[in-house]
Design a protein around this motif. Sequence first.
Motif, mmCIF file in Angstrom:
data_model
loop_
_atom_site.group_PDB
_atom_site.id
_atom_site.type_symbol
_atom_site.label_atom_id
_atom_site.label_comp_id
_atom_site.label_asym_id
_atom_site.label_seq_id
_atom_site.Cartn_x
_atom_site.Cartn_y
_atom_site.Cartn_z
ATOM 1 N N GLN B 2 -14.254 -36.857 17.985
ATOM 2 C CA GLN B 2 -15.254 -36.030 18.929
ATOM 3 C C GLN B 2 -16.398 -35.643 17.856
ATOM 4 N N ASP B 26 -20.014 -36.069 21.974
ATOM 5 C CA ASP B 26 -19.382 -37.398 21.875
ATOM 6 C C ASP B 26 -18.007 -37.249 21.942
ATOM 7 N N THR B 27 -17.448 -37.935 22.846
ATOM 8 C CA THR B 27 -15.942 -37.977 23.057
ATOM 9 C C THR B 27 -15.499 -39.154 23.774
ATOM 10 N N SER B 28 -14.196 -39.718 23.683
ATOM 11 C CA SER B 28 -13.561 -40.721 24.340
ATOM 12 C C SER B 28 -12.585 -40.271 25.195
ATOM 13 N N ASP B 29 -12.294 -38.841 25.169
ATOM 14 C CA ASP B 29 -11.391 -38.534 26.073
ATOM 15 C C ASP B 29 -11.906 -38.269 27.619
ATOM 16 N N GLN B 30 -11.086 -38.460 28.544
ATOM 17 C CA GLN B 30 -11.327 -38.252 29.859
ATOM 18 C C GLN B 30 -11.621 -36.651 30.509
#
Lengths: 113, 117
Positions: B2, B26-30
């Motif tokens: 993140q 920026d994050t890959s979490d939904q």
Amino acid sequence: GAGVSQSPSNKVTEKGKDVELRCDPISGHTALYWYRQSLGQGLEFLIYFQGNSAPDKSGLPSDRFSAERTGGSVSTLTIQRTQQEDSAVYLCASSFFGGTEAFFGQGTRLTVV
Amino acid sequence: AQKITQTQPGMFVQEKEAVTLDCTYDTSDQSYGLFWYKQPSSGEMIFLIYQGSYDEQNATEGRYSLNFQKARKSANLVISASQLGDSAMYFCAMRGGVYNQGGKLIFGQGTELSVKP
């Protein structure tokens, strides 16, 4: 008290000494965070405690830094063999699990001389 | 990983005017939460506003509103009718995790806002 309490508010120590910084979170808050803020900079994440889960230590800058949280409440951040670059304000915050706000303490200003 | 980016180190605004402070993330979490904090020269951290990633409406709190553009991954803070007391550092922050259930809170580098009389 009703807020997050940190002690001491100021600490001056000699290079090479160990220091302990204390944080008393708000009663009932299961999440506790430690941050470091150098002069004019942002908040650098150090460590995160959540209930009885293993803490997230991914922000600790070196093995001279450690933290523990006893009984799910009070936390102590320990810096061993302090260096001048450790001089900063150390902030503690707490929140409810999943809460929308983390409440911050007033910080401990650490000066290593 | 993140990351929070605040590209404006310093901003000036005339008293009573509106100002927008930028924040991208920026994050890959939904599922995640976005926060803004104010830090006056006294050093205390003051919570201003929160936006959940599933919230469809932009969050508002008094003179503060959060312009949430999920596709652009931006969460700009808008302060309307600036006051001299708004002069401070402003930090954007994010916390990831499933259903906003926790996780570390990470901060951007901050924007220093100065309000001119």
